[in-house]
Design an enzyme around this catalytic site. Sequence first.
Site, PDB file in Angstrom:
ATOM      1  CG  PHE A   1      -1.763   0.484   1.301  1.00 23.00           C
ATOM      2  CD1 PHE A   1      -3.551   0.752   1.293  1.00 23.00           C
ATOM      3  CD2 PHE A   1      -2.399   2.054   1.327  1.00 23.00           C
ATOM      4  CE1 PHE A   1      -4.433   1.450   1.140  1.00 23.00           C
ATOM      5  CE2 PHE A   1      -3.697   2.498   1.232  1.00 23.00           C
ATOM      6  CZ  PHE A   1      -4.506   2.238   0.926  1.00 23.00           C
TER       7      PHE A   1
ATOM      8  CD  GLU B   1      -2.981  -7.136   5.097  1.00 27.19           C
ATOM      9  OE1 GLU B   1      -2.767  -6.257   4.925  1.00 27.19           O
ATOM     10  OE2 GLU B   1      -4.622  -7.254   6.047  1.00 27.19           O
TER      11      GLU B   1
ATOM     12  CB  VAL C   1      -0.362   4.944   7.282  1.00 28.38           C
ATOM     13  CG1 VAL C   1      -2.210   5.062   7.185  1.00 28.38           C
ATOM     14  CG2 VAL C   1      -0.188   3.615   7.951  1.00 28.38           C
ATOM     15  CB  ILE C   2      -0.924   9.175   2.873  1.00 29.86           C
ATOM     16  CG1 ILE C   2       0.252   8.699   2.865  1.00 29.86           C
ATOM     17  CG2 ILE C   2      -1.430  10.264   3.009  1.00 29.86           C
ATOM     18  CD1 ILE C   2       0.542   8.906   1.634  1.00 29.86           C
TER      19      ILE C   2
ATOM     20  CB  THR D   1      -7.641   5.430   5.091  1.00 29.22           C
ATOM     21  OG1 THR D   1      -8.202   4.802   5.236  1.00 29.22           O
ATOM     22  CG2 THR D   1      -6.535   6.004   5.490  1.00 29.22           C
TER      23      THR D   1
ATOM     24  CG  HIS E   1      -9.452   2.319   7.428  1.00 29.53           C
ATOM     25  ND1 HIS E   1      -9.825   2.670   6.046  1.00 29.53           N
ATOM     26  CD2 HIS E   1      -9.259   1.390   7.924  1.00 29.53           C
ATOM     27  CE1 HIS E   1      -8.923   2.119   5.827  1.00 29.53           C
ATOM     28  NE2 HIS E   1      -8.580   1.190   6.805  1.00 29.53           N
TER      29      HIS E   1
ATOM     30  CG  PHE F   1       6.387   0.842  13.944  1.00 27.39           C
ATOM     31  CD1 PHE F   1       5.313   0.215  13.388  1.00 27.39           C
ATOM     32  CD2 PHE F   1       5.527   2.889  13.968  1.00 27.39           C
ATOM     33  CE1 PHE F   1       3.924   0.580  12.700  1.00 27.39           C
ATOM     34  CE2 PHE F   1       4.362   2.386  13.620  1.00 27.39           C
ATOM     35  CZ  PHE F   1       3.750   1.739  12.977  1.00 27.39           C
TER      36      PHE F   1
HETATM   37  N1  INI Z   1      -2.334  -0.017   4.967  1.00 28.33           N
HETATM   38  C1  INI Z   1      -1.234   1.089   5.023  1.00 28.33           C
HETATM   39  O1  INI Z   1      -0.535   0.405   4.152  1.00 28.33           O
HETATM   40  N2  INI Z   1      -1.434   2.095   4.539  1.00 28.33           N
HETATM   41  C2  INI Z   1      -2.840   3.023   4.275  1.00 28.33           C
HETATM   42  O2  INI Z   1      -2.689   4.556   3.695  1.00 28.33           O
HETATM   43  C3  INI Z   1      -4.054   2.102   4.223  1.00 28.33           C
HETATM   44  N3  INI Z   1      -4.972   3.289   3.933  1.00 28.33           N
HETATM   45  O3  INI Z   1      -5.156   3.982   3.726  1.00 28.33           O
HETATM   46  O4  INI Z   1      -6.269   2.728   3.871  1.00 28.33           O
HETATM   47  C4  INI Z   1      -3.570   0.351   4.396  1.00 28.33           C
HETATM   48  N4  INI Z   1      -4.917  -0.275   4.275  1.00 28.33           N
HETATM   49  C5  INI Z   1      -5.316  -1.307   3.918  1.00 28.33           C
HETATM   50  C6  INI Z   1      -4.750  -2.215   5.422  1.00 28.33           C
HETATM   51  O5  INI Z   1      -3.096  -2.387   5.946  1.00 28.33           O
HETATM   52  C7  INI Z   1      -4.673  -4.128   4.636  1.00 28.33           C
HETATM   53  O6  INI Z   1      -3.665  -3.736   3.357  1.00 28.33           O
HETATM   54  C8  INI Z   1      -6.445  -3.888   4.150  1.00 28.33           C
HETATM   55  O7  INI Z   1      -7.157  -3.200   5.380  1.00 28.33           O
HETATM   56  C9  INI Z   1      -6.411  -5.828   4.029  1.00 28.33           C
HETATM   57  O8  INI Z   1      -6.570  -6.207   5.367  1.00 28.33           O
END
Ligand code: INI
Length: 154
Positions: free
Chosen positions: A24, A58, A81-82, A86, A88, A113
């Site tokens: 992601f 994950e 994570v931005i 999102t 959430h 981390f």
């Molecule tokens: N995962 C990220 O690594 N960064 C994000 O910004 C993000 N957003 O924006 O939702 C994100 N979501 C996916 C999440 O980590 C899982 O892969 C997904 O929910 C499946 O379990």
Amino acid sequence: MGEKGVTPDLDGSDLNVAIVVARFNEDVTKRLLGGAQDALKRHGVEDPDVYWVPGSLELPVTALALAEKGGHDAIVCLGCVIRGETFHFEVVAMQAAMGVMQVQLDTGVPITFGVLTTDDKDQALARSGPKNNKGADAAEAAIEMANLLREIQG
Ligand code: INI
């Protein structure tokens, strides 16, 4: 006896390190991965294993599988994570951090981390560049912690 860790021991020549990296925001996490790989190489870690996962949520279960399997002195987790992208943000960022912390406390394997949590893409790019790279920082922390725990455990 004496003081340990005042100067970090960053000799990685005797260490096996794994990297788990989230796909992601791959444009950013590829840069974190490059920074981590460069730092590990610079400190003598040979051929770190790299595991790609879908997203930051994950990272913990993958780190757990690696830690339980054994064979790695430290594990580096990388993600991005931005907030703007999102609703959430807090959930993903917090659960990733809590999960990684839980795994390192449950297994005793140092897991660092290197997950960026930023307001926008520009901030994420600024923290994953050649000069300021949080992947490199997480890699160095992993080496330092592996050496410190080895010293403590004897
Ligand atoms: N995962 C990220 O690594 N960064 C994000 O910004 C993000 N957003 O924006 O939702 C994100 N979501 C996916 C999440 O980590 C899982 O892969 C997904 O929910 C499946 O379990």
